[in-house]
Design a protein around this motif. Structure first.
Motif, PDB file in Angstrom:
ATOM      1  N   ASN A   1      40.609 -11.113  -2.726  1.00 61.01           N
ATOM      2  CA  ASN A   1      41.547 -11.327  -1.627  1.00 61.01           C
ATOM      3  C   ASN A   1      40.925 -10.806  -0.347  1.00 61.01           C
ATOM      4  N   GLY A   2      41.534 -11.125   0.747  1.00 66.49           N
ATOM      5  CA  GLY A   2      40.964 -10.718   2.020  1.00 66.49           C
ATOM      6  C   GLY A   2      39.960 -11.725   2.525  1.00 66.49           C
ATOM      7  N   LEU A   3      39.105 -11.252   3.400  1.00 66.30           N
ATOM      8  CA  LEU A   3      38.156 -12.117   4.090  1.00 66.30           C
ATOM      9  C   LEU A   3      37.017 -12.529   3.152  1.00 66.30           C
ATOM     10  N   LEU A   4      36.753 -13.831   3.102  1.00 74.42           N
ATOM     11  CA  LEU A   4      35.694 -14.340   2.220  1.00 74.42           C
ATOM     12  C   LEU A   4      34.345 -13.683   2.515  1.00 74.42           C
ATOM     13  N   VAL A   5      33.966 -13.571   3.778  1.00 74.73           N
ATOM     14  CA  VAL A   5      32.632 -13.028   4.082  1.00 74.73           C
ATOM     15  C   VAL A   5      32.490 -11.564   3.644  1.00 74.73           C
ATOM     16  N   ASP A   6      33.571 -10.818   3.687  1.00 73.52           N
ATOM     17  CA  ASP A   6      33.518  -9.427   3.206  1.00 73.52           C
ATOM     18  C   ASP A   6      33.231  -9.404   1.710  1.00 73.52           C
ATOM     19  N   TYR A   7      33.908 -10.299   1.011  1.00 73.76           N
ATOM     20  CA  TYR A   7      33.718 -10.397  -0.442  1.00 73.76           C
ATOM     21  C   TYR A   7      32.283 -10.818  -0.766  1.00 73.76           C
ATOM     22  N   VAL A   8      31.766 -11.805  -0.040  1.00 74.53           N
ATOM     23  CA  VAL A   8      30.404 -12.315  -0.275  1.00 74.53           C
ATOM     24  C   VAL A   8      29.379 -11.194  -0.047  1.00 74.53           C
ATOM     25  N   ARG A   9      29.590 -10.415   0.986  1.00 74.32           N
ATOM     26  CA  ARG A   9      28.690  -9.280   1.267  1.00 74.32           C
ATOM     27  C   ARG A   9      28.776  -8.242   0.156  1.00 74.32           C
ATOM     28  N   GLN A  10      29.981  -7.982  -0.268  1.00 72.14           N
ATOM     29  CA  GLN A  10      30.200  -6.984  -1.310  1.00 72.14           C
ATOM     30  C   GLN A  10      29.507  -7.386  -2.622  1.00 72.14           C
ATOM     31  N   LYS A  11      29.409  -8.684  -2.848  1.00 76.45           N
ATOM     32  CA  LYS A  11      28.747  -9.192  -4.059  1.00 76.45           C
ATOM     33  C   LYS A  11      27.241  -9.355  -3.857  1.00 76.45           C
ATOM     34  N   ASN A  12      26.748  -8.996  -2.691  1.00 75.24           N
ATOM     35  CA  ASN A  12      25.336  -9.199  -2.357  1.00 75.24           C
ATOM     36  C   ASN A  12      24.900 -10.651  -2.505  1.00 75.24           C
ATOM     37  N   ALA A  13      25.794 -11.548  -2.163  1.00 77.81           N
ATOM     38  CA  ALA A  13      25.492 -12.977  -2.250  1.00 77.81           C
ATOM     39  C   ALA A  13      25.117 -13.469  -0.848  1.00 77.81           C
ATOM     40  N   GLY A  14      24.199 -14.413  -0.783  1.00 77.37           N
ATOM     41  CA  GLY A  14      23.778 -14.907   0.522  1.00 77.37           C
ATOM     42  C   GLY A  14      24.344 -16.269   0.851  1.00 77.37           C
ATOM     43  N   VAL A  15      25.060 -16.844  -0.126  1.00 77.61           N
ATOM     44  CA  VAL A  15      25.436 -18.245   0.000  1.00 77.61           C
ATOM     45  C   VAL A  15      26.905 -18.468  -0.377  1.00 77.61           C
ATOM     46  N   ILE A  16      27.545 -19.341   0.392  1.00 77.07           N
ATOM     47  CA  ILE A  16      28.885 -19.836   0.053  1.00 77.07           C
ATOM     48  C   ILE A  16      28.714 -21.305  -0.311  1.00 77.07           C
TER      49      ILE A  16
ATOM     50  N   ALA B   1      29.681 -13.761   9.902  1.00 76.06           N
ATOM     51  CA  ALA B   1      28.568 -13.253   9.093  1.00 76.06           C
ATOM     52  C   ALA B   1      27.384 -14.208   9.210  1.00 76.06           C
ATOM     53  N   PRO B   2      26.565 -14.036  10.243  1.00 73.56           N
ATOM     54  CA  PRO B   2      25.474 -14.986  10.516  1.00 73.56           C
ATOM     55  C   PRO B   2      24.438 -15.055   9.395  1.00 73.56           C
ATOM     56  N   GLU B   3      24.344 -14.022   8.571  1.00 73.80           N
ATOM     57  CA  GLU B   3      23.313 -14.001   7.521  1.00 73.80           C
ATOM     58  C   GLU B   3      23.720 -14.799   6.280  1.00 73.80           C
ATOM     59  N   ILE B   4      24.988 -15.202   6.210  1.00 74.17           N
ATOM     60  CA  ILE B   4      25.461 -15.960   5.049  1.00 74.17           C
ATOM     61  C   ILE B   4      25.386 -17.457   5.353  1.00 74.17           C
ATOM     62  N   GLU B   5      24.838 -18.221   4.403  1.00 78.61           N
ATOM     63  CA  GLU B   5      24.699 -19.663   4.603  1.00 78.61           C
ATOM     64  C   GLU B   5      25.737 -20.418   3.779  1.00 78.61           C
ATOM     65  N   THR B   6      26.370 -21.416   4.375  1.00 78.73           N
ATOM     66  CA  THR B   6      27.281 -22.276   3.612  1.00 78.73           C
ATOM     67  C   THR B   6      26.525 -23.516   3.151  1.00 78.73           C
ATOM     68  N   PHE B   7      26.584 -23.786   1.866  1.00 78.26           N
ATOM     69  CA  PHE B   7      25.961 -24.987   1.301  1.00 78.26           C
ATOM     70  C   PHE B   7      27.053 -25.940   0.836  1.00 78.26           C
ATOM     71  N   PHE B   8      26.891 -27.217   1.175  1.00 76.88           N
ATOM     72  CA  PHE B   8      27.846 -28.221   0.720  1.00 76.88           C
ATOM     73  C   PHE B   8      27.218 -29.068  -0.372  1.00 76.88           C
ATOM     74  N   ILE B   9      27.957 -29.276  -1.419  1.00 80.29           N
ATOM     75  CA  ILE B   9      27.505 -30.158  -2.491  1.00 80.29           C
ATOM     76  C   ILE B   9      28.472 -31.331  -2.545  1.00 80.29           C
ATOM     77  N   VAL B  10      27.894 -32.528  -2.526  1.00 82.03           N
ATOM     78  CA  VAL B  10      28.702 -33.745  -2.507  1.00 82.03           C
ATOM     79  C   VAL B  10      29.175 -34.064  -3.930  1.00 82.03           C
ATOM     80  N   THR B  11      30.406 -34.479  -4.027  1.00 88.29           N
ATOM     81  CA  THR B  11      30.992 -34.742  -5.332  1.00 88.29           C
ATOM     82  C   THR B  11      30.425 -36.014  -5.977  1.00 88.29           C
ATOM     83  N   ASP B  12      30.709 -36.170  -7.253  1.00 88.18           N
ATOM     84  CA  ASP B  12      30.402 -37.428  -7.918  1.00 88.18           C
ATOM     85  C   ASP B  12      31.508 -38.418  -7.521  1.00 88.18           C
ATOM     86  N   PRO B  13      31.134 -39.671  -7.250  1.00 84.86           N
ATOM     87  CA  PRO B  13      32.168 -40.636  -6.824  1.00 84.86           C
ATOM     88  C   PRO B  13      33.363 -40.672  -7.773  1.00 84.86           C
ATOM     89  N   LYS B  14      33.121 -40.431  -9.049  1.00 87.39           N
ATOM     90  CA  LYS B  14      34.252 -40.529  -9.979  1.00 87.39           C
ATOM     91  C   LYS B  14      35.265 -39.392  -9.814  1.00 87.39           C
TER      92      LYS B  14
END
Ligand code: ADP
Length: 162
Positions: free
Chosen positions: A72-87, A111-124
């Motif tokens: 809960n709370g701010l996503l970027v805080d959680y991502v930092r807490q998990k030592n993750a670099g990517v959303i 959080a400029p150090e965190i990168e957001t990656f988009f993955i495109v869905t399968d058409p189905k």
């Protein structure tokens, strides 16, 4: 080389085959993927956070580098807490873009150090959403092909024993 952990956040209310597709593809790219269920007190949900985590765990147990968590709370805080670099987020149609774009920019501002990656869905799965699954099920339509077996059973039980 440094390990890259990605967080795939969402409501997952409930998890659908579309979500699973995105999580699996993310797991093929990143070392660790944390599928994380957002606890949002302001949004009413069909399933509790615990139920949503159980369903996600059941349907992603076959992928070794995926774990399921909640936050809960701010996503970027959680991502930092998990030592993750990517959303990681999934994209279905142009209609997702506006919202996702705005959120990615907002998160970069925070959080400029965190990168957001988009993955495109399968058409189905392009038309599959948690809200449509809930609605279709509610009105007696079949959602068997768009949710994992465990979710289908949970929906069925809920309908028969409210
Ligand atoms: P939120 O409330 O955060 O949008 P959702 O659980 O609805 O949470 O979605 C989480 C993420 O998964 C979002 O990036 C959304 O665009 C993506 N997503 C949802 N359904 C699909 C689908 N069928 N295919 C690909 N991505 C999807």
């Amino acid at each position: 080389m440094m390990k890259v952990t990605a967080v795939y956040p969402g409501s997952f209310d409930p998890i659908t085959n579309g979500h699973i597709y995105i999580a699996e593809r993310a797991a093929a790219v990143f070392d660790e993927v944390i599928v994380s269920v957002l606890v949002n007190e302001r949004k009413t949900s069909a399933f509790t956070v615990e139920e949503r985590c159980v369903m996600a765990r059941e349907s992603l147990g076959h992928v070794k580098n995926i774990t399921v968590d909640s936050f809960n709370g701010l996503l970027v805080d959680y991502v930092r807490q998990k030592n993750a670099g990517v959303i990681v987020r999934g994209l279905r149609a142009m209609s997702d873009f506006e919202y996702e774009f705005q959120m990615a920019l907002m998160n970069r501002q925070l959080a400029p150090e965190i990168e957001t990656f988009f993955i495109v869905t399968d058409p189905k799965y392009s038309y599959v959403s948690s809200s449509s699954v809930r609605e279709i099920f509610h009105f007696g339509g079949t959602v068997r092909d768009v949710v994992p077996q465990g979710v289908y059973e949970k929906l069925s039980n809920r309908c028969c024993n409210p």
